[in-house]
Design a protein around this motif. Structure first.
Motif, short mmCIF file in Angstrom:
data_model
loop_
_atom_site.label_atom_id
_atom_site.label_comp_id
_atom_site.label_asym_id
_atom_site.label_seq_id
_atom_site.Cartn_x
_atom_site.Cartn_y
_atom_site.Cartn_z
N PHE A 6 7.51 5.98 -7.03
CA PHE A 6 7.73 6.79 -5.83
C PHE A 6 7.29 8.23 -6.07
N ARG A 7 7.60 8.77 -7.25
CA ARG A 7 7.19 10.14 -7.57
C ARG A 7 5.67 10.28 -7.58
N GLY A 32 13.22 1.69 1.98
CA GLY A 32 12.86 2.22 3.30
C GLY A 32 12.44 3.67 3.19
N SER A 33 12.81 4.30 2.07
CA SER A 33 12.39 5.69 1.81
C SER A 33 10.86 5.81 1.76
N TYR A 34 10.18 4.73 1.36
CA TYR A 34 8.71 4.77 1.33
C TYR A 34 8.15 4.99 2.74
N GLU A 64 0.82 -1.22 0.00
CA GLU A 64 0.00 0.00 0.00
C GLU A 64 0.85 1.27 0.00
N LEU A 65 2.08 1.18 0.50
CA LEU A 65 2.94 2.35 0.51
C LEU A 65 3.31 2.77 -0.90
N GLY A 66 3.32 1.83 -1.83
CA GLY A 66 3.62 2.16 -3.22
C GLY A 66 2.53 2.98 -3.88
#
Length: 291
Positions: free
Chosen positions: A155-156, A130-132, A100-102
């Motif tokens: 990520f963007r 881990g940046s997410y 879900e973080l994606g």
């Protein structure tokens, strides 16, 4: 030690010992073992002249319970979220169990709560995706950061407020540092040692880990791009020449002249081959003493 008026006092040449820098590594469900182990392995190589560790690394989880790694075995933590609250540096390895973080989704409540308990001023570090986790907590808003190059477009989209640079191995934004994929976490840990204790300490740690103390270039060299035609000029010989003349003034014009290219062509070719600008590369090269 010496005795004065019945009291034992330290000799004047003895220095009080500084407490080790506390590093807490947050293991989340689905953590890859390699990235999880990087901080313990690299920081564990750093000692003072008396052989005492300069870093104390603790593996913790958001609730103190074991978590299942993405390799199928369970990680038994040494502590719970209290380790995050007491840490000087918090490291966030990736997780492959929070898709879900994606999509820009929220952190699980226990993870969000654990991160919220981190003291202000604590150095925050992410390895690979881990940046997410940092981004989902809002800790990268308006800041430069990197992540694995293959996931930079996703990520963007998920975190448009983050200034993403997928060409570099790591980004140091002071109290928040992010690294690119997988082994770039080693580069970032060595960079932090260099920042904390100098190049000599980082070089010793690199030798113990049998890795280079500094890797030229960035993620750009790993991104799938069309292979340049062999007839096109390269900056390789000019980079080798520059390393032998670091004590001299090296302007961009002088480098381009040596490569027999125009300034524009040289700068573009250099960035394509190395993953950073000539000035960034020269600055990094000049700061690294030879082993």
């Amino acid at each position: 030690m010496s005795e004065t008026a019945g009291r034992t006092t330290p000799d004047s040449h003895e220095q009080p010992r500084t407490a080790p820098h506390r590093v807490a590594v947050l293991a989340l469900p689905g953590v890859p073992p390699f990235e999880l182990g990087i901080p313990s392995r690299v920081f564990g190589c750093v000692e003072d002249p008396e052989g005492r560790p300069l870093y104390e690394v603790t593996i913790c989880t958001a609730d103190g319970a074991p978590v299942l790694s993405d390799a199928g075995f369970t990680v038994q933590p040494a502590a719970g979220p209290e380790a995050l609250a007491a840490a000087d540096t918090v490291v966030l390895p990736p997780t492959h169990a929070m898709p879900e973080l994606g999509q820009g989704g929220p952190l699980p409540p226990e993870v969000a709560g654990a991160i919220a308990g981190i003291r202000p001023g604590t150095r925050l570090v992410s390895i690979c995706t881990g940046s997410y986790v940092l981004a989902a907590a809002g800790l990268l808003d308006g800041r430069p950061a990197t992540t694995h190059w293959n996931l930079a477009p996703e990520f963007r989209r998920a975190y448009p407020r983050v200034k993403v640079d997928e060409d570099v191995l790591f980004v140091d934004d002071g109290d928040v540092l992010t690294s690119a994929g997988v082994a770039a976490g080693v580069d970032l840990c060595l960079h932090m040692i260099r920042r904390d204790h100098g190049a000599a300490a980082a070089n010793r740690a690199a030798r113990m880990c049998v890795v280079p103390p500094w890797r030229d270039g960035g993620q750009a060299q790993f991104i799938d791009r069309p292979v340049p035609e062999p007839t096109l000029a390269s900056t390789t010989s000019t980079r080798a020449w520059a390393l032998e003349h670091l004590a001299e003034p090296l302007t961009l014009a002088r480098l381009a002249e040596h490569a027999r290219m125009s300034l524009r062509s040289f700068t573009r070719r250099f960035r394509d081959e190395v993953g950073m600008t000539p000035v960034q590369w020269l600055t990094a090269s000049a700061s690294q003493p030879s082993l």
